[in-house]
Every structure is written in structure tokens, then in C-alpha cells.
Scaffold this motif. Structure first.
Motif, PDB file in Angstrom:
ATOM      1  N   ASN A 169       0.817  -1.202   0.000  1.00 50.59           N
ATOM      2  CA  ASN A 169       0.000   0.000   0.000  1.00 50.59           C
ATOM      3  C   ASN A 169       0.857   1.260   0.000  1.00 50.59           C
ATOM      4  O   ASN A 169       1.809   1.366   0.754  1.00 50.59           O
ATOM      5  CB  ASN A 169      -0.893   0.045   1.236  1.00 50.59           C
ATOM      6  CG  ASN A 169      -2.071  -0.890   1.143  1.00 50.59           C
ATOM      7  OD1 ASN A 169      -2.288  -1.495   0.101  1.00 50.59           O
ATOM      8  ND2 ASN A 169      -2.815  -1.022   2.224  1.00 50.59           N
ATOM      9  N   ALA A 170       0.514   2.216  -0.858  1.00 49.04           N
ATOM     10  CA  ALA A 170       1.227   3.487  -0.889  1.00 49.04           C
ATOM     11  C   ALA A 170       0.776   4.395   0.243  1.00 49.04           C
ATOM     12  O   ALA A 170       1.467   5.341   0.593  1.00 49.04           O
ATOM     13  CB  ALA A 170       1.003   4.181  -2.225  1.00 49.04           C
ATOM     14  N   GLY A 171      -0.408   4.164   0.805  1.00 55.60           N
ATOM     15  CA  GLY A 171      -0.920   5.029   1.863  1.00 55.60           C
ATOM     16  C   GLY A 171      -1.551   6.279   1.270  1.00 55.60           C
ATOM     17  O   GLY A 171      -2.366   6.211   0.358  1.00 55.60           O
ATOM     18  N   VAL A 172      -1.142   7.443   1.764  1.00 53.06           N
ATOM     19  CA  VAL A 172      -1.631   8.724   1.265  1.00 53.06           C
ATOM     20  C   VAL A 172      -0.528   9.374   0.424  1.00 53.06           C
ATOM     21  O   VAL A 172       0.598   9.527   0.909  1.00 53.06           O
ATOM     22  CB  VAL A 172      -2.031   9.661   2.416  1.00 53.06           C
ATOM     23  CG1 VAL A 172      -2.534  10.990   1.871  1.00 53.06           C
ATOM     24  CG2 VAL A 172      -3.078   9.006   3.317  1.00 53.06           C
ATOM     25  N   THR A 173      -0.868   9.702  -0.792  1.00 55.95           N
ATOM     26  CA  THR A 173       0.105  10.353  -1.675  1.00 55.95           C
ATOM     27  C   THR A 173      -0.374  11.749  -2.035  1.00 55.95           C
ATOM     28  O   THR A 173      -1.577  12.007  -2.141  1.00 55.95           O
ATOM     29  CB  THR A 173       0.324   9.542  -2.962  1.00 55.95           C
ATOM     30  OG1 THR A 173      -0.934   9.366  -3.629  1.00 55.95           O
ATOM     31  CG2 THR A 173       0.905   8.165  -2.638  1.00 55.95           C
ATOM     32  N   GLN A 174       0.591  12.654  -2.220  1.00 55.64           N
ATOM     33  CA  GLN A 174       0.289  14.044  -2.564  1.00 55.64           C
ATOM     34  C   GLN A 174       1.219  14.504  -3.682  1.00 55.64           C
ATOM     35  O   GLN A 174       2.397  14.162  -3.701  1.00 55.64           O
ATOM     36  CB  GLN A 174       0.487  14.978  -1.368  1.00 55.64           C
ATOM     37  CG  GLN A 174      -0.499  14.782  -0.241  1.00 55.64           C
ATOM     38  CD  GLN A 174      -0.264  15.773   0.881  1.00 55.64           C
ATOM     39  OE1 GLN A 174      -0.012  15.390   2.014  1.00 55.64           O
ATOM     40  NE2 GLN A 174      -0.366  17.066   0.553  1.00 55.64           N
TER      41      GLN A 174
END
Lengths: 110, 114
Positions: free
Chosen positions: B1-6
Motif C-alpha cells: 500500500n502506498a498510503g496517502v500520496t500528494q
């Protein structure tokens, strides 16, 4: 007014020198108190949640404690890699929003 | 999982320009948040969303807009950028949005308005 205050703003320690960071809060209906670590140029990273007075949680050299008015993050025999900004936040019954403190910048010198 | 990306990680805007800060999460979280972080201040909530199609204002919404068309994405739009919007912006997500639910943060976007 709901408020979270962290002290000190910055703390410089020698490697191995134990100390504590403080998070004091004045909120109605505390549901949870959070500690996060933030490294330069990165987002906050979750450390602990405390739910009620008297509760303690530990992770490696860190121990978080909670009273009815404040929380302490104790750091024992810190290492340079513990250098970071430590953020405190509070979740309440009356408000979906977390209230955040301004953080304590911890610098551990080798 | 990448999680949260911005994205982007950094951006410089001129006064009056517009831009969109992108945020995505792959944890199937319902709740998503946009914060700004200014030196010496705690994180301030700009907007939040409790699910696709539902958004609401936080503490400091003026000058910003959001939309949430999917569970995964929560873009933040800056219209007519002003120097007061110079800040670091963080996107976060959580599964239930309750006062004891852990928020997971992205790496941030550092925005400078000149």
C-alpha cells in the motif's frame, strides 16, 4: 476555548540524556490524545493514542502518559535518530476536528 | 500500500494564479482531510470529506475549494492565490472519522505564493 499547548518549543539534548515533552490541554470531553512524530519535509507519523487519565503507552525509547490536564512524552536515553518535531493532538466529544498543538522540536546531539 | 500520496511536492505560484493540490489514498478510507501547517502553529483544518460527494468546511476554508468524486481522491483547489496561502499543505485520511481514530498523513506540498 478548546486549546492544546506544547512545551518547550524546542529542546536540545545530548545523546543519552533523558527528558520529557509536555502537552497541556483545556478541552471539553476528551476522547483521545494523540502523539505524532514529524521529520523535516515529511508528514506527521502516528505514535500513540491515549484515552483516559492514568494510561501509559511505550514504544522503544518513548513513553506517553496522560493525566486529566496534560500528557507527557518521556524519552529515555535518546539517540540522534530521535530528533524530530513531536506533535500532540486532542479529539473531543463535541467536535469531529482534532485540536493540534504547535509541536516541540527535539534535537539530540551525538 | 502506498498510503496517502500528494502531488506536487513543491510549487511556486504568482499572486492571482490558481492550482490544484492532488491527494489520493489506497486504504479505502471514508474520511479525508486537508490541513495547512504554518511555522509555530498547530495544524489547521481547511476542508474535510466523509465520503464521495460529501465535503464540509473546517476551521480555515477561505480561498480554497474541494471536491470528492471518488473514495480515493480528494483534490484541493486554490483560486486567486495570495501570499497568505504560503504554507505546507497536508492531506490525511482515516477510516471512521471519530475522535479516537488515527489519521494517516501524506508527505505534504510546500507552496510559496509570490
Amino acid at each position: 476555548e478548546d486549546q492544546v499547548t506544547q512545551s518547550p518549543e524546542a529542546l536540545r539534548l545530548q545523546e543519552g540524556e533523558s527528558s520529557s515533552l509536555n502537552c497541556s490541554y483545556t478541552v471539553s470531553g476528551l476522547r483521545g490524545l494523540f502523539w505524532y512524530r514529524q521529520d523535516p519535509g515529511k508528514g506527521p507519523e502516528f505514535l500513540f493514542t491515549l484515552y483516559s487519565a492514568g494510561e501509559e503507552k511505550e514504544k522503544e525509547r518513548l513513553k506517553a502518559t496522560l493525566t486529566k490536564k496534560e500528557s507527557f512524552l518521556h524519552i529515555t536515553a535518546p539517540k540522534p535518530e530521535d530528533s524530530a518535531t513531536y506533535l500532540c493532538a486532542v479529539g473531543m466529544d463535541s467536535n469531529y476536528q482534532l485540536i493540534w498543538g504547535a509541536g516541540t522540536k527535539l534535537i539530540i546531539k551525538p | 500500500n502506498a498510503g496517502v500520496t500528494q502531488t506536487p511536492k513543491f510549487r511556486i505560484l504568482k499572486i492571482g494564479q490558481s492550482m490544484t493540490l492532488q491527494c489520493a489514498q489506497d486504504m479505502n478510507h471514508n474520511y479525508m482531510y486537508w490541513y495547512r501547517q504554518d511555522p509555530g502553529m498547530g495544524l489547521k483544518l481547511i476542508y474535510y470529506s466523509v465520503g464521495a460527494g460529501i465535503t464540509d468546511k473546517g476551521e480555515v476554508p477561505n480561498g480554497y475549494n474541494v471536491s470528492r468524486s471518488t473514495t480515493e481522491d480528494f483534490p484541493l483547489r486554490l483560486e486567486l492565490a495570495a501570499p497568505s496561502q504560503t504554507s505546507v499543505y497536508f492531506c490525511a485520511s482515516t477510516s471512521s472519522g471519530g475522535p479516537t481514530d488515527t489519521q494517516y498523513f501524506g508527505p505534504g506540498t510546500r507552496l510559496t505564493v509570490l
